[in-house]
Design an enzyme around this catalytic site. Structure first.
Site, mmCIF file in Angstrom:
data_model
loop_
_atom_site.group_PDB
_atom_site.id
_atom_site.type_symbol
_atom_site.label_atom_id
_atom_site.label_comp_id
_atom_site.label_asym_id
_atom_site.label_seq_id
_atom_site.Cartn_x
_atom_site.Cartn_y
_atom_site.Cartn_z
ATOM 1 N N HIS A 101 0.862 -1.197 -0.160
ATOM 2 C CA HIS A 101 -0.261 0.580 -0.032
ATOM 3 C C HIS A 101 1.057 0.971 0.246
ATOM 4 C CE1 HIS A 101 0.354 1.147 4.000
ATOM 5 N NE2 HIS A 101 0.844 -0.203 4.387
ATOM 6 N N ASP B 178 -4.284 -19.385 12.349
ATOM 7 C CA ASP B 178 -3.107 -20.252 13.788
ATOM 8 C C ASP B 178 -2.654 -19.507 14.988
ATOM 9 O OD1 ASP B 178 -0.128 -20.555 14.087
ATOM 10 O OD2 ASP B 178 -0.299 -21.524 12.056
ATOM 11 N N SER C 227 1.701 -5.317 7.209
ATOM 12 C CA SER C 227 1.211 -4.903 6.048
ATOM 13 C C SER C 227 2.312 -5.056 4.535
ATOM 14 C CB SER C 227 1.072 -3.234 5.486
ATOM 15 O OG SER C 227 2.698 -3.110 6.206
#
Length: 319
Positions: free
Chosen positions: A145, A265, A280
């Site tokens: 991003h 998980d 990210s």
């Protein structure tokens, strides 16, 4: 660069800018999935004001102001101001700042400039995750991003940029309504591992500066968006020290230019609460192929998030 940096992810990361721009990369292309935590540093094109500052003369420097001139001398970096202060014998200086599209002049007493300088900056920094490294071109991609400057509230203009390895010292877990984050120390003393050529909606990109060590993971084939399916997958990310670990996720929804994931998980959920700021760019692998990268989390359900197909990053990197 300071320790204990939060990533550039704001509390809400928008995904609405994913637009196809070029021909799809070849399905046979291979890149290296990374997952390392990185420090990011951008040298800004201008000196900006980081907080509102009330001056002795009664006027204000406002958050987001761009310092254009000091005593009629054009300013591009903080060092320019330091040099003017050393050479000036005047009791006050005139500072011209850009604010809301107009130039304004304020008077700053020399005695208060030491305090004012603490609120001026010519760089911005943070942490994120390294997504891929192309062994053929030595191009890397990270974050998935765009970097948005939290003071300017827009992508910053920058002259130069670097990425560095970062070590995760502590985790503040995500809880519903409150995104967690990584507390890290950035190893900028060891030199940059890549420059930054582009800050786009698809991530940051640049050239890898290190040699391609044999210890790097093997390159794997990328997946086309049509090949990404709902079901089990893996995420590569760093949550302690510099170790890249593999955790289980499930791909829950697939669109042409994005897909949704859920952390399943138990170890990752226990340690992080799901997805963190700073995660990210973490690579996503499905059936041994490179599917994409994490781009944001859902604030009220931090175990859930969205991802960008790796093809979107590859086709929008610098030529």
């Amino acid at each position: 660069m300071r320790n204990a940096k939060r990533s550039f992810l704001s509390l809400i990361i928008l995904l609405g800018m994913l637009v196809s721009m070029s021909t799809m990369a070849s399905a046979a292309k291979k890149v290296i999935p990374m997952g390392d935590s990185i420090g990011v540093e951008l040298q800004l094109a201008n000196v900006t004001v980081s907080n509102d500052v009330l001056l002795q003369e009664g006027s204000w420097l406002k958050r987001g102001d761009i310092v254009k001139k000091v005593n009629k001398t054009k300013i591009k970096k903080l060092e320019n101001i330091h040099q003017i202060l050393k050479s000036s014998s005047k009791d006050a200086i005139k500072m011209t700042v850009g604010r809301d599209g107009e130039d304004q002049t304020v008077k700053v007493r020399k005695e208060e400039m030491a305090s004012v300088m603490n609120f001026l900056r010519d760089e911005t920094d943070g942490i994120g995750t390294l997504t891929f490294l192309d062994p053929e071109t030595k191009q890397y991609g990270a974050l998935g991003h765009q970097i948005i400057d939290q003071i300017l509230q827009e992508p910053p203009n920058f002259n130069d940029g670097s990425i560095f390895y970062a070590r995760i010292e502590h985790i503040k877990k995500s809880i519903p309504g409150e995104p967690g984050y990584k507390i890290s120390s950035v190893e900028n003393g060891n030199g940059e591992i890549g420059d930054i050529e582009l800050n786009s909606s698809y991530g940051i990109f640049g050239k890898w500066q290190n040699t391609l060590q044999p210890s790097l993971p093997k390159a794997i084939e990328i997946m086309q968006p049509s090949q990404i399916k709902k079901g089990p997958a893996k995420i590569l990310t760093t949550i302690q020290g510099k170790k890249v670990e593999t955790f289980d996720i499930t791909i829950t929804k697939v669109n042409n230019k994005s897909f949704q994931i859920e952390v399943t998980d138990p170890v990752l959920k226990e340690k992080t609460g799901g997805i963190l700021q700073g995660m990210s760019g973490s690579p996503i692998i499905q059936n041994g192929h490179f599917a994409g990268a994490v781009t944001h989390m859902y604030i009220e359900s931090p175990e859930k998030g969205a991802a960008l197909p790796i093809t979107e990053m590859l086709k929008n990197q610098p030529a």
